[in-house]
Design a protein around this motif. Structure first.
Motif, PDB file in Angstrom:
ATOM      1  N   ALA A   1       0.929  -1.159   0.083  1.00  0.00           N
ATOM      2  CA  ALA A   1       0.065   0.080   0.006  1.00  0.00           C
ATOM      3  C   ALA A   1       1.013   1.238   0.054  1.00  0.00           C
ATOM      4  O   ALA A   1       2.039   1.095   0.549  1.00  0.00           O
ATOM      5  CB  ALA A   1      -0.871   0.018   1.221  1.00  0.00           C
ATOM      6  N   PHE A   2       0.619   2.440  -0.739  1.00  0.00           N
ATOM      7  CA  PHE A   2       1.244   3.489  -0.901  1.00  0.00           C
ATOM      8  C   PHE A   2       0.729   4.533   0.112  1.00  0.00           C
ATOM      9  O   PHE A   2      -0.185   4.987   0.055  1.00  0.00           O
ATOM     10  CB  PHE A   2       1.302   4.075  -2.417  1.00  0.00           C
ATOM     11  N   ASP A   3       1.706   4.961   1.030  1.00  0.00           N
ATOM     12  CA  ASP A   3       1.391   6.204   1.945  1.00  0.00           C
ATOM     13  C   ASP A   3       1.792   7.301   1.183  1.00  0.00           C
ATOM     14  O   ASP A   3       2.946   7.917   1.524  1.00  0.00           O
ATOM     15  CB  ASP A   3       2.117   5.840   3.373  1.00  0.00           C
ATOM     16  N   ARG A   4       0.946   7.891   0.685  1.00  0.00           N
ATOM     17  CA  ARG A   4       1.003   9.007  -0.130  1.00  0.00           C
ATOM     18  C   ARG A   4       0.889  10.274   0.717  1.00  0.00           C
ATOM     19  O   ARG A   4       1.206  11.365   0.309  1.00  0.00           O
ATOM     20  CB  ARG A   4       0.214   9.073  -1.281  1.00  0.00           C
ATOM     21  N   ALA A   5       0.500  10.248   2.037  1.00  0.00           N
ATOM     22  CA  ALA A   5       0.435  11.501   2.695  1.00  0.00           C
ATOM     23  C   ALA A   5       1.751  11.747   3.709  1.00  0.00           C
ATOM     24  O   ALA A   5       1.561  12.607   4.356  1.00  0.00           O
ATOM     25  CB  ALA A   5      -0.867  11.260   3.670  1.00  0.00           C
ATOM     26  N   ALA A   6       2.500  10.589   3.797  1.00  0.00           N
ATOM     27  CA  ALA A   6       3.658  10.826   4.508  1.00  0.00           C
ATOM     28  C   ALA A   6       4.560  12.103   3.927  1.00  0.00           C
ATOM     29  O   ALA A   6       4.375  12.502   2.813  1.00  0.00           O
ATOM     30  CB  ALA A   6       4.510   9.488   4.412  1.00  0.00           C
ATOM     31  N   ALA A   7       5.333  12.601   4.832  1.00  0.00           N
ATOM     32  CA  ALA A   7       6.414  13.437   4.395  1.00  0.00           C
ATOM     33  C   ALA A   7       7.151  12.942   3.391  1.00  0.00           C
ATOM     34  O   ALA A   7       7.180  13.713   2.338  1.00  0.00           O
ATOM     35  CB  ALA A   7       7.411  13.870   5.742  1.00  0.00           C
ATOM     36  N   GLU A   8       7.737  11.886   3.352  1.00  0.00           N
ATOM     37  CA  GLU A   8       8.311  10.979   2.212  1.00  0.00           C
ATOM     38  C   GLU A   8       7.499   9.933   1.960  1.00  0.00           C
ATOM     39  O   GLU A   8       7.640   8.899   2.422  1.00  0.00           O
ATOM     40  CB  GLU A   8       9.881  10.542   2.423  1.00  0.00           C
ATOM     41  N   PRO A   9       6.799  10.188   0.841  1.00  0.00           N
ATOM     42  CA  PRO A   9       5.880   8.925   0.354  1.00  0.00           C
ATOM     43  C   PRO A   9       6.392   7.718   0.294  1.00  0.00           C
ATOM     44  O   PRO A   9       7.739   7.665  -0.159  1.00  0.00           O
ATOM     45  CB  PRO A   9       4.977   9.559  -0.681  1.00  0.00           C
ATOM     46  N   HIS A  10       5.908   6.596   0.676  1.00  0.00           N
ATOM     47  CA  HIS A  10       6.501   5.415   0.769  1.00  0.00           C
ATOM     48  C   HIS A  10       5.581   4.224   0.919  1.00  0.00           C
ATOM     49  O   HIS A  10       4.417   4.416   1.019  1.00  0.00           O
ATOM     50  CB  HIS A  10       7.626   5.479   1.900  1.00  0.00           C
ATOM     51  N   TRP A  11       6.018   3.021   0.576  1.00  0.00           N
ATOM     52  CA  TRP A  11       5.348   1.840   0.629  1.00  0.00           C
ATOM     53  C   TRP A  11       5.244   1.296   2.076  1.00  0.00           C
ATOM     54  O   TRP A  11       6.061   1.196   2.848  1.00  0.00           O
ATOM     55  CB  TRP A  11       6.031   0.833  -0.434  1.00  0.00           C
ATOM     56  N   ILE A  12       3.980   0.667   2.294  1.00  0.00           N
ATOM     57  CA  ILE A  12       3.675  -0.006   3.570  1.00  0.00           C
ATOM     58  C   ILE A  12       3.483  -1.480   3.146  1.00  0.00           C
ATOM     59  O   ILE A  12       2.595  -1.621   2.117  1.00  0.00           O
ATOM     60  CB  ILE A  12       2.424   0.598   4.198  1.00  0.00           C
TER      61      ILE A  12
END
Lengths: 346, 346, 346
Positions: free
Chosen positions: A190-201
């Motif tokens: 799942a892609f965490d697009r809301a993170a400061a640096e967007p990344h995969w979970i």
């Protein structure tokens, strides 16, 4: 480990496999050979018509073939409606795969919470994890790793260096070749697009793998565990080497795939399908029964009609190929110029 | 090895993951399920609209979904802007991967010149070579081979039967699945055409492999060591199964590749790229950030603009395919006849 | 295990490799580097013209290059007609692959009916089966499984976790990388269509694998045993990673294949061929000497003329690709409309 010396009389083979013998029932064969390579103590076969010419010169002592091919052949013959099938059955007599006395090799590591039937063999340097069971007649070859909560059905065989990661259930008489990995995590992200640096979970992969009776799984083939439910192979599914089966895929009974096929996640494939080498099948599709896909084709939509399907372009010398391939980029313009609409079908 | 029994209250999950709960905070879930398969003690989720219809019949006790999908649904719901992401986080609670007490299994072979942190676990029949270090919380599963001069960062995990050949440095929390081989020699050959019988000379492969924090590397994936400098994966690179990364390749952070991708030597791939299954990328190219390559496409030139790229032809029934494919060989002639120049662009 | 510290004087290198030195014979190098990365104690090389510009700024102590490239370069130079080949030979001096004292590691499992030369090394947790022989100078790395009736020639090296299943004969100086599986059963199936539920019958695979001297076999590559006769690689065949060689294939001397190539059963490939990455070659074909196949091409017919061959379509942005690809389905209709017969050749 014991080896058998094998020797069979033509008359006994005819009786055992219910075939008509034309020739000497006392003819003895001790092995198998190609028509070109066999000697007088070897059994050979003629199935593919392209090899018919080799009958004139073969030294094979006994040949399995169709009645119509046997006309004019002077040697000893076993007549079979399907000579390749008959040969497959007879040749099994000559398969000298070493047998092992049941038991656990002293260098194997078996978890106290695993259950190994006394009639199973666990080879050297193999490892069986907690909660796993190995049934009678199963064979876990050298260097195999069976993780937690796996089941190996009666008579199944992991040749060597096979890995079953977790929650893998093999039916009876399943044959798995070296380097195969069943039950590794599916590729769920799942892609965490809301993170400061967007990344995969990572999406946890919690399902297992079910493999039906009589399946064969090739060397270095991978079958991932399901995300939630299981990845499933029906009975008698035959997978060649280096195939990738992603999570949640379901493959119907008797389907066969040649080497290097890739099937993406959550796709369902029917029964009696034949998938050619290095073909790709996209995710979330449904392929009905009796579909044939030719080598290196890419399936991008569901298939609801049995039949043969292809994609790709023909092989050419590279100079011609370049001249034509560049035109592929103009194909739409070309069609418009000729007045064909994109909706027209050939 | 210990297993946890897991049970969570809906209200606690809402608080822990900062989600709004619509329903009974006392609802208890003990596992996860698909909408179609979940029971009243299971958590499920709705992310893909194509499964929306299953809400009407699901028996799931608790469902993660978007607010707009929850309208008219009577059951207990956790509301999430990105339900798949929220589900990924919650489901990790149910991942019962067995934990191991730190330590070195008595059947493991650890070189006296290797350094293993007391808080690491080295599993049965694993092998750690000279000059290698294993950090706290790392897990080297059964049958892994770690060669010389490797570093395994804190919390990284080689599931089972992974090989790190030489000079492989893994960051923190890297997850490597069974059968993966990192640090094998790149395919470097010089041709000695002056010899009496011209032949290949191996070019020594002297570099290593660097893998950033939080990478995941799939089953039977191979990443070769660099010829001189290192092959490099940035942080959070996600590689599915059976991927081939050749020597000197560099892959930027957060890039994900689906199964069976092949990347040839010395190519650089940017950040946040997504490479579809079985795609190929030729050598010595530069692919910029945020490039998407669709399944089974072949990239033969550098890409300087973000976007989606494809090659190949559509799937057809083989009869139609043959009729059209043979015309591909005439494409240039056809275009000339229609009066299109090879330079024209559609 | 011992490591060498290595240091060479430019004058000695020139003499040893029969190269002209332009510069200081006392220049000492201790390692290798790229032009961009090398320091004053490193040897570098210039072979590919695209890196010529880096000569202006390189800090390399000694550079191997062609005479014409050396014009105007002020540093120390070894002049070579083929700098990449010369570099390959010199760099081997810096290959610090650890050496092992001959002998059998106490954790290895060697069958009493196997014969291991006292000058061979059998690493930790390796397994050697009955009837197999390991010649002088051979190296069986950690976790390898060598089955029954195999021969490992003098100086050959199985790096780690290689599997030779049965009847695999390696010549001298063969190098096999981790995860490779040689001698697994070929994919031979006969279909029993007369059964109540039609199903597959396994065709016993009774042949072996022969690998000539000086071959190299990549990580996770698979080479199946022949059905009746052997699968054969001539001398100096070079296979990259994740290649699939099916049963009964024959590959001629000096042929090289890039990663992920798949060759189907009973195909014969000539000498000095070069097969590009992820190319496919169908079964029962004959490919003559000196054939080049470009990456991801599919060979579906025999090739009787040396030269380069290709299939596929060029990469485009997906929007353009879709517009053009849909027209591929109309190609025959288009050609008919323009008045081209399917027999016309461009």
């Amino acid at each position: 480990m014991a080896r058998r010396a094998v020797q069979f009389r033509a008359g006994d083979l005819a009786e055992r496999f219910d075939l008509a013998l034309r020739g000497d029932p006392g003819r003895v064969v001790e092995g198998v050979g190609t028509l070109a390579g066999a000697g007088p103590a070897s059994l050979s076969f003629l199935a593919n018509p392209r090899y018919r010419g080799q009958l004139a010169t073969t030294a094979a002592g006994l040949v399995v073939m169709r009645e119509r091919d046997a006309e004019g052949y002077a040697g000893d013959v076993l007549l079979a409606a399907d000579p390749y099938l008959a040969f497959a059955r007879i040749a099994a007599l000559f398969d000298q795969t070493p047998a092992h006395e049941p038991g656990i090799h002293p260098t194997a590591v078996v978890d106290p919470d695993a259950v190994v039937d006394p009639a199973a063999w666990i080879g050297p340097l193999a490892c069986i994890g907690a909660g796993s069971t190995v049934a009678a007649g199963a064979w876990i070859g050298p260097g195999c790793v069976v993780g937690e909560d796996c089941e190996i059905g009666a008579g199944s065989r992991l040749v060597a260096r096979v890995t079953l990661v977790r929650r893998v259930r093999l039916g009876r008489r399943v044959l798995v070749h070296p380097g195969a990995v069943l039950g590794a995590d599916g590729f769920g992200l799942a892609f965490d697009r809301a993170a400061a640096e967007p990344h995969w979970i990572k999406v946890p992969q919690l399902g297992g793998v079910q493999v039906g009776d009589d399946c064969e799984i090739g060397a270095n083939t991978t079958i991932d565990r399901g995300a939630i439910e299981d990845t499933v192979l029906g009975p008698d599914v035959r997978l060649d080497n280096q195939i990738q089966i992603a999570h949640n895929v379901r493959v119907g009974a008797h389907t066969a795939m040649a080497g290097c096929v890739a099937v993406a996640g959550s796709t369902t494939i029917g029964r009696y399908c034949m998938i050619g080498g290095a073909a790709g099948i996209a995710g979330h599709l449904e392929i009905c029964d009796r579909v044939v896909v030719t080598a290196m084709s890419l399936v991008t939509h569901s298939i609801r009609e049995p039949g043969e399907y292809s994609s790709g372009t023909p092989l050419m010398d590279s100079r011609s190929w370049r001249r034509n391939a560049v035109r592929f980029k103009q194909l739409d313009a070309l069609a418009r110029r000729v007045g064909t609409s994109p909706k027209d079908t050939g």
